[in-house]
Motif scaffolding. Structure first.
Motif: not given
Length: 296
Positions: A31-48
């Motif tokens: 199985g595979a999937a893509r998601g939104g942006a994940a740069n922890f420095t820029s936005d830790p909440v959205s990354t997680k």
């Protein structure tokens, strides 16, 4: 049916999005999937959040439940991970019993080399050079545009605008490149100053293809910028003692474009990357699984 003890998960998180791939111990994609942006420095909440959503989507496609995920061997390479506490924060947010989290440089190197030893020159918006041996990996660069990132797309774009300023002041000869950039961002010097004051690394990097195209065409200012970038890369390589079987991989959106500019003895060692950063995450997770299997 795949045993839950054979589930291997690779995660690649970056500023433009995240990717998750679930494979079995033989590398077959479940199985595979893509998601939104994940740069922890820029936005830790959205990354997680974005990584977690992508993990659950990939798991659903693979027919896996929460108990299966808890037993999986997982490696996540995520942009913007700068410390152990950053890595732990991501690991604790994900639905796994054990998850190794590193920055994406580690997975980029693992993916490019695929278990081999040698050098990875990664050039995109930012840049870094890595030298992997059987004893470990040494990283050079990756300091960001404010402190370094020499030869990166952002650095190339900014350096080209510096050549524009010098040409405007009559200190260097103008060229097609400097004239084109002035027209694109100006036409007045104050317009270029305003752009540079507010530009992000990505904004500067958007100019890099023009710089490289100009250098390829023999533009004097384009060549000057590229030669400065090459001088930095060659200094990095001179600090590394390559063994006979070591290889050199050029990665990132701009890395391969430097191949023809590097000195002949460097060109002779260049081979295509074995895979991507996601492949590197999978490879590291599989190595973790093999170690667990040997010790169980």
């Amino acid at each position: 049916m795949t045993s839950v003890s054979e589930i291997v998960i690779g995660i690649d998180g970056g500023g433009t999005g995240c990717r998750v791939s679930i494979v079995d111990a033989d590398g077959r994609v479940l199985g595979a999937a893509r998601g939104g942006a994940a740069n922890f420095t820029s936005d830790p909440v959205s990354t997680k959040r974005n990584i977690t959503l992508a993990v659950h989507e990939a798991a659903a496609k693979a027919g896996l439940g929460s108990d299966d995920l808890m037993r999986a061997s997982v490696h996540a390479g995520v942009a913007g991970v700068l410390s152990t506490s950053d890595a732990e924060a991501i690991a604790h947010a994900l639905p796994f019993h054990s998850c190794t989290v590193t920055d994406d440089q580690v997975t980029t190197v693992a993916g490019a080399l695929g278990g081999r030893t040698g050098v990875v020159i990664s050039i995109g918006t930012g840049s870094f050079v890595a030298f992997a041996t059987n004893e470990g990996t040494r990283f050079i660069g990756g300091w960001g545009l404010q402190l370094g990132d020499q030869a990166s797309g952002a650095w190339l774009g900014r350096a080209a605008l510096q050549r524009c300023a010098l040409a405007q002041d009559g200190l260097v000869e103008p060229s097609d490149l400097t004239n084109r950039l002035m027209s694109r961002l100006g036409p007045k010097p104050r317009d270029v100053i305003a752009f540079a004051r507010n530009a992000s690394a990505s904004d500067f990097a958007a100019l890099a293809p023009d710089v490289l195209d100009a250098a390829d065409a023999g533009d004097i200012n384009g060549r000057h910028v590229v030669q400065d970038a090459l001088a930095y890369l060659e200094v990095c390589l001179d600090r590394i003692s390559l063994a006979k079987d070591d290889i050199i991989c050029l990665t990132g959106g701009l890395g391969p474009r430097f191949a023809a500019w590097l000195r002949p003895r460097t060109q002779a060692e260049i081979v295509p990357p074995a895979g991507t950063a996601l492949d590197g995450a999978i490879w590291l997770a599989r190595e973790k699984y093999k170690e667990w299997k040997c010790n169980s």
